[in-house]
Every structure is written in C-alpha cells, then in structure tokens.
Design a protein around this motif. Structure first.
Motif, PDB file in Angstrom:
ATOM      1  N   VAL A 261       0.742  -1.344   0.039  1.00  0.00           N
ATOM      2  CA  VAL A 261      -0.050   0.058   0.021  1.00  0.00           C
ATOM      3  C   VAL A 261       0.736   1.189   0.050  1.00  0.00           C
ATOM      4  O   VAL A 261       0.475   2.276  -0.231  1.00  0.00           O
ATOM      5  CB  VAL A 261      -0.835  -0.037   1.275  1.00  0.00           C
ATOM      6  CG1 VAL A 261      -0.094   0.163   2.412  1.00  0.00           C
ATOM      7  CG2 VAL A 261      -2.130   0.813   0.973  1.00  0.00           C
TER       8      VAL A 261
ATOM      9  N   HIS B 281      -2.945  -4.126  -5.616  1.00  0.00           N
ATOM     10  CA  HIS B 281      -2.165  -4.355  -4.098  1.00  0.00           C
ATOM     11  C   HIS B 281      -1.637  -5.355  -3.725  1.00  0.00           C
ATOM     12  O   HIS B 281      -0.825  -5.520  -2.680  1.00  0.00           O
ATOM     13  CB  HIS B 281      -3.457  -3.905  -3.131  1.00  0.00           C
ATOM     14  CG  HIS B 281      -3.874  -2.426  -3.306  1.00  0.00           C
ATOM     15  ND1 HIS B 281      -2.903  -1.596  -2.502  1.00  0.00           N
ATOM     16  CD2 HIS B 281      -4.888  -1.866  -3.592  1.00  0.00           C
ATOM     17  CE1 HIS B 281      -3.727  -0.263  -2.752  1.00  0.00           C
ATOM     18  NE2 HIS B 281      -4.733  -0.483  -3.269  1.00  0.00           N
TER      19      HIS B 281
ATOM     20  N   PHE C 283       1.780  -3.215  -8.219  1.00  0.00           N
ATOM     21  CA  PHE C 283       1.578  -1.999  -7.388  1.00  0.00           C
ATOM     22  C   PHE C 283       2.745  -0.875  -7.727  1.00  0.00           C
ATOM     23  O   PHE C 283       2.485   0.341  -7.725  1.00  0.00           O
ATOM     24  CB  PHE C 283       1.809  -2.473  -5.807  1.00  0.00           C
ATOM     25  CG  PHE C 283       1.809  -1.011  -4.907  1.00  0.00           C
ATOM     26  CD1 PHE C 283       0.517  -0.880  -4.535  1.00  0.00           C
ATOM     27  CD2 PHE C 283       3.059  -0.374  -4.367  1.00  0.00           C
ATOM     28  CE1 PHE C 283       0.614   0.596  -3.292  1.00  0.00           C
ATOM     29  CE2 PHE C 283       2.849   0.250  -3.480  1.00  0.00           C
ATOM     30  CZ  PHE C 283       2.027   1.163  -2.901  1.00  0.00           C
TER      31      PHE C 283
ATOM     32  N   HIS D  98      -1.708   5.879  -4.381  1.00  0.00           N
ATOM     33  CA  HIS D  98      -1.467   5.866  -2.840  1.00  0.00           C
ATOM     34  C   HIS D  98      -0.433   6.541  -2.463  1.00  0.00           C
ATOM     35  O   HIS D  98      -0.187   6.495  -0.815  1.00  0.00           O
ATOM     36  CB  HIS D  98      -1.668   4.162  -2.400  1.00  0.00           C
ATOM     37  CG  HIS D  98      -2.927   3.557  -2.580  1.00  0.00           C
ATOM     38  ND1 HIS D  98      -4.084   3.662  -1.399  1.00  0.00           N
ATOM     39  CD2 HIS D  98      -3.605   3.099  -3.749  1.00  0.00           C
ATOM     40  CE1 HIS D  98      -4.907   3.055  -1.890  1.00  0.00           C
ATOM     41  NE2 HIS D  98      -4.781   2.587  -3.251  1.00  0.00           N
TER      42      HIS D  98
ATOM     43  N   LEU E  12      -6.320  -2.690   3.436  1.00  0.00           N
ATOM     44  CA  LEU E  12      -6.242  -2.982   2.041  1.00  0.00           C
ATOM     45  C   LEU E  12      -7.711  -3.144   1.417  1.00  0.00           C
ATOM     46  O   LEU E  12      -7.974  -2.526   0.225  1.00  0.00           O
ATOM     47  CB  LEU E  12      -5.676  -4.189   1.564  1.00  0.00           C
ATOM     48  CG  LEU E  12      -4.104  -4.282   1.776  1.00  0.00           C
ATOM     49  CD1 LEU E  12      -3.787  -5.541   1.483  1.00  0.00           C
ATOM     50  CD2 LEU E  12      -3.666  -3.162   0.506  1.00  0.00           C
TER      51      LEU E  12
ATOM     52  N   TYR F 200     -11.866  -3.662  -1.950  1.00  0.00           N
ATOM     53  CA  TYR F 200     -11.236  -3.654  -3.289  1.00  0.00           C
ATOM     54  C   TYR F 200     -12.229  -3.321  -4.385  1.00  0.00           C
ATOM     55  O   TYR F 200     -11.782  -2.715  -5.317  1.00  0.00           O
ATOM     56  CB  TYR F 200     -10.734  -4.904  -3.581  1.00  0.00           C
ATOM     57  CG  TYR F 200      -9.596  -5.457  -2.884  1.00  0.00           C
ATOM     58  CD1 TYR F 200      -8.130  -4.776  -2.911  1.00  0.00           C
ATOM     59  CD2 TYR F 200      -9.481  -6.523  -2.002  1.00  0.00           C
ATOM     60  CE1 TYR F 200      -7.177  -5.106  -1.967  1.00  0.00           C
ATOM     61  CE2 TYR F 200      -8.588  -7.178  -1.112  1.00  0.00           C
ATOM     62  CZ  TYR F 200      -7.179  -6.292  -1.214  1.00  0.00           C
ATOM     63  OH  TYR F 200      -6.261  -6.620  -0.532  1.00  0.00           O
TER      64      TYR F 200
END
Length: 408
Positions: free
Chosen positions: A30, A256, A262, A270, A349, A352
């Motif tokens: 994240v 993620h 990511f 993020h 997280l 989603y």
C-alpha cells in the motif's frame, strides 16, 4: 434449471480462486519504500514514453507531462529516499508476462463489442468515401472536447489545490490523527505534500486520456452514423456498468497484491494524501493508460459520449476522494456514509470494490438512479470474498473526523 444456471454463474463469478488468482508470490502493498526507487524510475520513464508516443514530443501535453515526471522523481527521493538495488522487474521479469495475462483474462465482452463497433464504423467509412461523413469536422470537434475536458478538470483541481494550501495546517492536523501520521508529522513539509498530490492528479490525468487522444487522431467517426453509433455506445455502456464492479475488484486487488502491479501501475494513487487532488477514476500513471487501452470500453466510443462520461466520472471521482473534511470540495456526510473507499485510503487494503452500499439509505433513492445494483451495492462483493465488515474502526474514525472538522 434456469435458476440453477444463474446460481452457478454467480458462484463462478464470485469465486475467490478467480478474483484472487496470482501466478507469482502474493506481496500486499500500500506504500512505496526507498528500495523501490529504481523500479519507480523505470515506471516514470515508461510513463514519459507513453506521453511522448501519444502526444508527440513537442506538444503542450507532453511538455507538461514530462515536467511532472521529473517532479515525481525528485519528490520520491525527498519523501522516501533512494536505494540502488536490482529492480524487481529485472529480478522477476516473468511477472511482466503475468501482468498482461491478468489484464487480458479480466477483459469483459463489452470491451470487444465497443472495439468491434469502432472498427466496423471505420470500415464502413472507408467503403463509402463519396458519402458526406465529415470525418475531419468530427475530429476537430472531438479535439475541442478533449482539451475542454482536460482544462476544465485541471482548473477544478487547481481550485481544490488553493483551498488545501490556504488550510494546510488543518490538513496536517487531521491527517496526524489517522494512519497517515506515519507520513505527516509536525515537521513535515505539508505544502510539498499538497503540491505533490496535485501533480499526481494532473500527471495521472494526462496519461489516462492519452488512449482517447490516439483514438481521436487515428480513428474516423461519421456524422451519418452518429445517431446509431451513439445509441449502441449507450447500450454498451449500460452493460459495462453491470460488470464494472467485478472487473474493478479484480484489477484493484492485483494492484495491491502483486508487487510489480503496485510499483508500476497502482502505487502512485496511494503515494499522496487522501484528497480529491489525486483522483482520476482510481488510477495510477501507467495504470490509467493500460486500463483505458485494454480494460475500459469507453475509449472506443464516439468521442462525444466519451467526453460526457469522462467529465462525469472524473468530477465524481475527485469529489468522492476528498477524505480530508473541511476542505473543498466538501463531501456530504450522507454520501460518506454509503461509500467505503475512504477506509481503503486510510490504511486497510479492503475494500477492493467500488465500495458502495445504498440499501437502507432512503436519502439515496434517486441518487445513482438507473445504475445497476452491482454498483449501488458493490460492497457485497467484498463482503462475500474477504468477509469485509461495513462497521469497522477505520470507518468509524473517518466519520468522527468528519463530524469534528467538516464545518471548519
């Protein structure tokens, strides 16, 4: 028999083995770390190449995009540091193949229908050169709409930037009471954090709409076929709305839980404070380019409809990402109560999915009217696949901060 088939379809559609499928190792992420620096540089270089390829080297969009790419590299070092190590993409090159495999596997039929309709229109235009299609006229209008979209959203984002800067100490005070206290401290340069978020939003926007620009430049649209094509595009988009949440859940989960996805795709979304400044339909830099090339059908619609959809979606996404209360644009509390994406940006997280739950909220009887239940109550997918709980500590804290600061 029909009931059994529908039940089977639902079970297959919501099977965790499908939604959480990974060929490589699961590495939930994240945040960026200094060890990601070389990978981040490669990601920025790829973003720059996408910009140059789409807009040309000397265009205003490219110049702005390249300047922002440089700014991102500088701020990464300032905010995270830099560690030189063999990048993950070189250590695990096979995961690049996996990345594209995931994208192709997640494509929905409406994507191919939208692309096929665009190709069919171009074939019909080529086959009827003597008809008054006014291709260049439509292209000119489409380019006006393209730039009107980008400039109007950027002006709106700039107004949000100004309010954040005017209330920067309020931004700091609020974020220091959340999971963002790991980043935002009393000595943190909050002005830099705010400007960084703004630049992430603008750069993401430039990269995301690049596929639309390419379609405008290289595809042909006919004024003769316009009514039929628009009607079919609307029907396609209605079907897309029904499968969007499932598509988004899968793609977002990968963003993620696959380290490479990511770092190269979703991470930049993020890497900034949870503000409307960052928002462009839930995308990172390259992620937006890929999603709108091999994911969303919207890119392939007639540009008039694409303009309307992009204007609506981007504006709504900015407004519904303003998770710092008391700052423009102020999200109504009743909307915050039915949307859990704020929880996702404040630490956990999950969820989603799109994260909405309109059931039981009478205030929203007409809100999102016409939207399918798959969007209106999209949180059900998280509840089924991960056991997500609507009433959770992070969400309660967000509502508490809202009540404390919203009227400041």
């Amino acid at each position: 028999m029909a009931t059994m088939m529908r039940a089977t379809d639902v079970m297959a559609k919501n099977d965790p083995a499908i939604f959480h499928k990974l060929y490589g190792t699961k590495r939930p992420r994240v945040v960026y770390y200094k060890k990601d620096f070389v990978d981040y540089v490669l990601m920025i270089l790829l973003s720059a190449l996408a910009i140059i390829f789409s807009y040309g080297f000397s265009s205003a969009m490219s110049i702005a995009g390249l300047v922002l790419c440089g700014f991102m590299l500088v701020t990464f070092v300032m905010r995270h540091g830099a560690e030189f190590r063999i990048p993950a993409v070189f250590r695990k090159p096979h995961e690049l193949f996996y990345m594209f495999a995931y994208k192709l596997q997640n494509l929905k039929s409406v994507y191919f229908i939208a692309l096929g309709l665009l190709l069919l229109e171009n074939l019909l235009i080529a086959a009827t050169p003597n008809l008054p299609h006014h291709v260049e006229g439509i292209r000119k209008v489409a380019l006006y709409l393209f730039y009107a979209h980008f400039l109007s959203i950027t002006l709106y984002r700039t107004a949000i930037l100004i309010d954040h800067l005017l209330k920067k100490e309020l931004v700091r005070e609020i974020l220091m009471q959340t999971a963002w206290q790991r980043v935002i401290k009393q000595e943190t340069n909050i002005t830099l954090e705010i400007i960084h978020a703004y630049c992430i939003g603008v750069l993401t926007h430039i990269v995301l709409i690049a596929p639309w620009y390419l379609v405008i430049i290289y595809a042909k649209f006919s004024v003769i076929f316009l009514p039929v094509v628009l009607g079919l595009n609307v029907l396609i988009h209605m079907r897309w709305a029904k499968v969007l949440n499932a598509w988004f859940y899968r793609d977002h989960w990968l963003g993620h839980n696959s380290e490479l996805e990511f770092i190269f795709l979703h991470g930049t979304h993020h890497d900034a404070i949870p503000s409307g400044l960052i928002a462009v339909a839930e995308n990172g830099f390259l992620e937006g380019f890929l999603r709108h090339t091999i994911g969303f059908p919207t890119t392939f619609y007639n540009p008039i409809l694409t303009f309307v959809i992009y204007m609506y979606d981007t504006k709504i996404d900015i407004d519904t990402h303003q998770y710092i209360p008391g700052i423009f644009p102020r999200m109504p509390r009743k909307l915050l109560e039915v949307a859990q994406h704020s929880t996702h940006h404040y630490g956990p997280l999950e969820p989603y999915s799109i994260g909405l739950k309109f059931d039981g909220h009478g205030d929203f009887k007409d809100f999102h009217k016409g939207r399918p239940d798959e969007i209106r109550n999209s949180i059900r997918l998280d509840e089924e696949l991960t056991g997500f709980r609507w009433d959770n500590p992070t969400f309660r804290q967000i509502l508490s901060l809202y009540d404390k600061y919203h009227n400041n």
